[in-house]
Each structure stands twice: as structure tokens, then as C-alpha cells.
Design an enzyme around this catalytic site. Structure first.
Site: not given
Lengths: 496, 504
Positions: A114-115, A222, A242, A244, A282, A368
Site C-alpha cells: 500500500a505504501t 484497512q 494492502s 498483509h 516482474t 510506522c
């Protein structure tokens, strides 16, 4: 597979992992018993920090394993079956992600997380339209990567408006409308906040943005897979996903980029033109397959999970708030994703409470930014008192959280909050209560940044922070003074 | 784990994967027998394309599994044991990567792959020093991400020199020295080329760059773990590492950034300041652990792998070249072989078979997974720019095949590949319309009767009654008609009609 089993077993034995139990689905009943000193506990804390990351859903791991072992081709290899099967798996995964959010598969681009999706959305759109549009709108409670991208763009010559939020964490739609200018290219507002769980009115924001012909990006890391999201109903132009955070693999994410009307953006990563030229490199097939499977599983489980998590969240909040006074829930209770609960316990140091709750994995804010000594900027943005901001804990309830875990957490939390409050020097009710506990005798507690010594004979009523972390002394001195500590000496031991 | 086993078994059964055998270590003896029509083959091609990607080494997968199942914490969570154990695993992996290349762990930054590492190295360094230094040097045979990053920087106002390469693929050190200017900030030259396997003289280049105080970046994705690399001996300032080229996981890579003297760069990805502020974003612990394990395994296996792969490569090249004439090894046009076996990296062999269409040969060699160039650019109809840069004739460029030999390639696989290759090259050459030896031979085969072959882009019909001696391409892919028409004309086809069927 058997070879794998034996190998893993050997690995465990050889490395002395003490046969740590596979705690994929947690049964917390065992943890109620305390172990004596000297007995090394093989049990691990309860995991109540799902906003930081989530475990892989077993079904997701099952879908990934063939691509980790057998189907290892490069999906961009066009000349052999290994490439073809990888490519078709990648496209299947793309379809799975798209169907979760009501998009077309051609609108989904795989990224590394997501970053990267947020960076791509914000910098990419801003730079593409920079000849005519130089203004961006976001909020003060966004994820760090969004805020940092905006700050980076400000250095490139863009103007950014950081919308304030109300006390309940929601933005004011009127303020958003007023902030829109003729040269606004992008509005970026996250769907569910990762620290306080507040759900922004995405449909209304989408309506406003589309009527004013401004692109609307939402960081839905989220929210995706937990609450129903539809990019057409909500008029979303760009969305970050995201892996994870939705029981998928780490190291993969996706970005939704609307095609009708087409959102153009300047790619950040140059290369061979993969992913429609928007993200070269890739595509990691096992991770993409895992993300797709996670999205499909989420689509099936969403309704049930939401109900179950709401019940558990209700249970947690009600129990805590009825048992102990002076607890504040940060964030609007109504427009709220139930699985993310941020509570501030007055007259209690957040770090001390975290240390006390050592059998529960919790967080006091975003992963973070947990290295910083400053309280969370999100809590500051919603106007939380500084003391209360230091006293906040985030409880995360997820798909695999059981009722026993919630009960245990609640019980321990109540117990330690009461204990820490009793140990305070001044009686409760006093104005401007000191930040942390103190006792009639010298009290030593551990903290993430150093050792706090309260109320020593030579400094009665005062608090001393003996630092041991590697922060620069000047910075620590300044912060310690801010928070009422005296900075005494330096010890470089890791936390007890 | 048993639950996992049953689940995978169910998955296989339910999805009808036909019990595809776990061909992790390949035994190719079975594949010598041809299957009859109608019998669906459950065997998969031999994998001879290790430059595109490599399978996970089982030891690497073993090291990753605990972090995929049990140790799932966010390594940046500082408040609980899940975070601490993830962080220590990440740091252990960092140490493993660092020790493979002789670096300090603080100099290793995890990224999402070599593409991101290359982007970060080139754009990051260029932008940081852009106030004083505006010039970058690279070569014409670099990976697409390096070339594309340089082109992007040119649009930002930088000057880029693309050094030409000699016929053998090596750069001229004298030209490099001449190209260096007072405002050169970065030289980027890859260690081992992914298409032709040429090894550049990295130590010499590092020597030149450090004496002229210019940063030296090398894309070592194909080299790390296969040949010894030491960033201090070779005076490398920045290095890109790719996970899935060294039997590690896909989706992870690393960049080495020298600290003494410190190389400063502007981060590309903004966020919470992870990885020393150079690459924000959660570090994916299982992937980092896998990369570290892959580096550690490579360090142990490097010497043996190198010897074994050299022997196999020797075998392949010698057999092919003795059996059939008119084969050119790209990267060794003057036939200095076997000396060049050690100048190049042995595991990457690029051969051009004259008078044979590369695609036809690839289609004929359907039991072997090969490539005719870089995976990144295989969608394009143009021949590889690397082959063009080393001066390969256009026809020969279309006739090139890349053979990749890796850690798990067996002698039987090499023998089978060689046998099939020789067989099909001979067949395709015989089917040519004009006798061999004619000047400017046509690109593809032709027969006295109408010949239909499949191709990646369409169906080629040779020598039809209404167009004797000509070749017709009936396209089916989704390329724009105009582009295909132009390219078809370039290559001597007539574009007839459109069919949208997938390849037979």
C-alpha cells in the site's frame, strides 16, 4: 511435502524454537495460567494488533504454496508453459481483487504494497496533471506515506491542503467543498483510519469530487475486505490495497486506477512496461496469487467477520468502560470500523500499560511511527489532550480473534489500569494530573525508551528518565523536558 | 502441517491440476518418450530459462515457511514479541545478504526487487546531486529498467551517455574514461548481462570510477551468488540484488549503498522512514528471510555450482557447435571459445542459428522452456536491443535462443535439449526454399508445398500457390494492425487477414 515437513521439524529442533506451537487459530485458555519464574514460557502473547499486520489465512497460504514450489515461471515469459501458467494465475488473481471492489481487472495494478500504491497514486496523478493542476487535498489523519508524499510534492512546487478533522475524527464535508479549487487535481482521504478506526463518509466525498471533476483517491488498506467497497457506487477513482492487512501475504499490494473516465498517472518505477506501463518490474506470482485468494476469502467471510468482530468489540468496550472510569474512546463510535478500538486511559502511562500487558500484543499507535517519542499525530489531530494521547492503546480484533482472547485482554487491562492508577502519587481528580505513576517510595518501571524512576528521595514528586535507546541525547533531553522528566544519565541496555 | 498437506491435496484434486509432479529437482529421463495425440501430457517442459526466473531452493522455502505461518508480526512493531522476532529475523537476513557481497549490514536496504533497486540507485543518486552534477553514464546493453530510468532522467534535464559495446559485448574502458566528465555523478554498468551472459570488467571500472570520484552502480542481479562479488575489492558504491534470480523468493530484492564514503540518495518511496529513510514501507519479513537464506545458500554453493554449470555449458556449446554449422555464440563472435567460457558467465548461453527463425525453433522445442531474449521485452516484435548493440546481423538476431543452466539443471536435461535443438535446426534448415549459402537468406523456412507454422504472433504460411516463395503472416494477437503491418513488411511478410485464435 513430507520432505518439507521433516525439514521444518529439523529446523525447529536445530534452532531450538522450543516447539513453539502453531498458533494459527488461537486458543487462549492456556494462557490464563501464569508460569513460574525460571520456567521459560513457550507460549506467545495474544495477538491483538491486526492493524499492524495480520497472519496469513490458511486458505491463502494453500493457494500460494503451489506457486512457491512448482509453478515458478516468470509471468512475463511468453515463450513457454511456465510463463503461461504464471501469467494465467496472475490474471486470475487480478480478477479476484477486482471483483472484491467492483472493478474491472484491467483497472488493477499489482504493486509491492500500500505504501507504493499511495506513492503512485498521489505523486503519479499530481505529476501527470502538473501543467494545469497544482493543488492537492488530503487530511491530517492520513497514513504517513500519504502525508510524506504530499510533503515531497510540496517541495516540487505543489500546494497541499491538509484538512483538519473534527473531534470524532471525521472530516467536515463543507470544509472539503470549500477547499476545492479550480486547479485541484486530487483528493486523498483514507477509508478507515489505521489508528482510531474511523470510517470517513467515502460515498459523500466521492460524490463531491466527481461533481467537481476532481480525482478521488482513498487509502483503503484497512477497509478492503472488511467493509463492502464498490468503486462505482462510491465514485472512487484510485484505491490502495494492502496484502498483509487482509490476511494476505506481505510484500504485495494493489492499486485500482479507474479507466472510465480514465485516470492518467505518471509511473514511478521505470522499466519494461509491465502492468500496463504503470508499474514496471516482474509481478511476483505467488504474492499476487495470495492477494487474490485473500480478496476472494474476504469476500466470502466479510459479512460473518463483521458481525463477529462487532460483537467482540462491543464486549471489549462495554466491559472496560463499565469496570473502570476515565476511559476515552478515540474516534467516532458510530462511523467506526469495529475491529480497531483506540482507548485512552487517563492517569496511566500508555507505555507502562503496554509493558504490564506483556501477554497481549498491543500497540499504542501506528507501527510506522512507533519509533518516535511523540504521541500519535492522529490523536493530536482529533484534539486529544497530550496526557491522554500518551495514555492510548489500540486494540485490534480480527478474523481469528476469539472471545477468550478478548476476555483475557479485558481482564488484564482492567487489572493493570487499576493497579497503575493506585500507584499514582497524587490522588485522582486533581487538575492537570502528572503523566505517569509515582509512589511514596522510589518506583522503577521499564519503558520503551528508557527506565523511568519516579519520586526518588532526591527528587520527590519528580520523574526521571534514564535513557538507553540510541536517540540523540539532545532530542531526548528536549522531549523529556517536554514531558516533565529530568534527563539524568545514559545506560545502553535493551528493555527489560 | 498435516492440515496443510490435506488441504493442498484437496486443492490439487479439486482444481484438476492432474497431479502435476513436484518437479523441483528435475529428472528428464521420462521426457525422452513422446506421448501420442489425445494423451494429455502431465509432464512439463524442461526448465532452461533460469535468467528469467529461478525456482525457490528448498532450503530457502524451509526458512521462509515459519515466517509465513507462525512468525507473522510486523517488524516495525516495537511493542510486542511478534514485532521483535520479525525484526530480528529481518536483521539476520540483512546480515546474510551483506556477508555474501562483503558489505556491512547497515548498507543493505530491502526493496521489492532489482527493478526498484535500479530505479532507486539511478534516480536517487542523480536527483540528490543534481545541483552540481548532471551527467550519467551507462551502456547500451543494460536492463530495461536502467535504460528507462536514464531516459526518464533525460526528460528531467540530465545528460546521459549510453556507451556502445564491442562485438563481444564488453565495454571499452578507454571510452568509459573519455566519457567521464567533471559533472558525472554516476556510472551504471551491469555485472553479468541477462541476455548474453557477458561479464563486464567490474574491478577495472570500479577502479576508474573511484579514482575519478564518480559513484559506480552495478546491476548485479544475474551475478550475485553465482560469481564472487566483493564491494570493497571491486570498489562498488551501489549494487542491485534480485531475489528470484538466485533461487530466492519473488517480490523482494536489495540494494547495497556504500557508507564509507557515504553515498547519498533521494528516496523514491515516501512514508514512515523505514530502511534508514531510504525505502519506506513495511519490510516483508518472509521475503527478506528468504532472500537472506538464498544468499547464504548461494555463498555455500557458489564454487560447486560454478564448476558444474561450466561443465554443462561446455557440453552444450561443444555438442551443438560440432554437430551443426553456422551457429554463432553471441558474446563470442570471433569464436575464442572455450576461452570466453570464463570471460562470460557460463550459465547464460545465447546462440544464433543462421537460416532458422528463432520463434519456429522455440515452437519446435516445445518440451524445453527457452527464451529468445529478455522476458521483459519478449512482447515486442523487435529483436533484442542487446543483440543489436553488439552488432548482430538482423537475421541472426531473429534467430537467437538463450539457454540458461542453473543449480538444478541436470546433465540429462542438457543432453536432451542439445539433441532436440540439433534435430530441429537441421529440419528447419532443410525446409528452407533457397539452398543454403545464398546471400541474404530469407528469414524463415519455406517448402515446396504450402507450409503452415505457428508463431507467437500469428500463423505463418509459406509459399502458397498464389504467393510462391513468399511468406504470409496471419495475425491473431492484439497488436494494432498498423504496427503489425509495418513490422510484417519489414520482415518480408505480407499481412493478409485477421484471426483471433490463440496459438495452436
Amino acid at each position: 511435502m513430507l520432505l518439507l515437513l521433516r525439514r521444518v521439524a529439523t529446523l525447529r529442533g536445530a534452532r531450538g524454537l522450543a516447539g513453539a506451537p502453531a498458533r494459527r487459530l488461537s486458543g487462549a485458555a492456556r494462557r490464563h495460567e501464569k508460569k513460574g519464574l525460571g520456567e521459560e514460557s513457550t507460549l506467545r502473547p495474544l495477538y491483538m494488533d491486526v492493524q499492524a499486520t495480520t497472519p496469513l489465512d490458511p486458505r491463502v497460504l494453500d493457494s500460494m504454496l503451489p506457486y512457491l514450489m512448482h509453478y515458478y515461471g516468470n509471468p512475463h515469459s511468453r515463450t513457454h508453459a511456465y510463463g503461461w501458467e504464471s501469467e494465467s494465475a496472475m490474471e486470475r488473481a487480478r480478477q479476484q481483487v477486482a471483483s472484491l471492489i467492483g472493478a474491472d481487472p484491467r483497472e488493477i495494478i499489482f504493486t509491492s504494497g500500500a505504501t507504493e500504491s499511495n506513492n503512485l497514486a498521489i505523486k503519479g496523478v499530481a505529476r501527470f496533471y502538473k501543467s494545469r493542476k497544482k493543488h492537492i487535498i488530503t487530511t491530517q489523519t492520513e497514513h504517513k506515506c500519504v502525508l510524506d508524499s504530499c510533503r515531497y510534492l510540496e517541495a516540487e512546487g505543489f500546494r497541499v491542503t491538509y484538512l483538519p478533522v473534527k473531534r470524532n475524527g471525521l472530516i467536515d464535508l463543507k470544509e472539503l467543498e470549500d477547499a476545492l479549487q479550480p486547479d485541484t487535481s486530487l483528493v486523498s482521504i483514507m477509508t478507515v483510519n489505521n489508528e482510531i478506526g474511523v470510517k470517513q463518509p467515502i460515498s459523500d466525498i466521492g460524490q463531491i469530487c466527481s461533481s467537481r471533476k476532481v480525482f478521488f483517491h482513498t487509502d483503503a488498506a484497512q477497509a478492503v475486505g472488511k467493509i463492502p467497497m464498490d468503486v462505482n457506487d462510491m465514485k472512487i477513482d484510485l484505491m490502495s490495497i494492502s496484502g498483509h492487512k487482509i490476511y494476505g501475504p506481505k510484500g504485495v499490494g494493489a492499486i485500482y486506477i479507474r479507466r472510465r473516465p480514465r485516470v492518467r498517472l505518471e509511473p514511478l518505477q521505470s522499466g519494461g512496461g509491465q502492468e500496463r506501463g504503470m508499474r514496471s518490474g516482474t509481478v511476483p506470482t505467488p504474492l499476487a496469487v495470495g492477494l487474490g485468494a485473500a480478496c476472494e476469502v474476504s469476500q466470502q467471510e466479510m459479512e460473518y467477520d463483521y458481525k463477529r468482530i462487532s460483537v467482540l468489540a462491543d464486549r471489549l468496550i462495554t466491559k472496560i468502560m463499565t469496570e473502570i472510569p476515565d476511559v476515552v474512546m478515540n474516534g467516532d463510535p458510530e462511523h467506526h470500523y469495529p475491529g480497531c478500538i483506540n482507548l485512552s486511559f487517563a492517569y496511566v502511562e500508555g507505555e507502562s500499560l503496554l509493558m504490564a500487558l506483556k501477554d497481549v500484543a498491543l500497540s499504542s499507535g501506528s507501527a510506522c511511527t512507533s519509533a518516535s517519542l511523540e504521541p500519535s499525530y492522529v490523536l493530536r489531530a482529533i484534539g486529544t489532550d497530550e496526557d491522554l494521547a500518551h495514555s492510548s492503546i489500540r486494540f485490534g480484533i480480527g478474523r481469528f480473534t476469539t472471545e477468550e482472547e478478548v476476555d483475557y485482554t479485558v481482564q488484564k487491562c482492567i487489572q493493570h489500569v487499576k493497579r497503575l492508577r493506585e500507584m499514582r502519587f497524587e490522588p485522582p481528580g486533581q487538575q492537570n494530573p502528572p503523566l505517569t505513576l509515582a509512589t511514596t517510595s522510589s518506583q522503577v518501571t521499564g519503558s520503551t525508551y528508557g527506565t523511568i524512576i519516579e519520586n526518588t528521595p532526591w527528587n520527590p514528586g519528580g520523574r526521571v528518565l534514564i535513557r538507553y535507546c540510541l536517540l540523540p541525547r539532545q532530542l531526548l533531553n528536549y522531549l523529556a523536558l517536554q514531558r516533565g522528566y529530568m534527563l539524568r544519565s545514559v545506560r545502553r541496555h535493551p528493555p527489560r
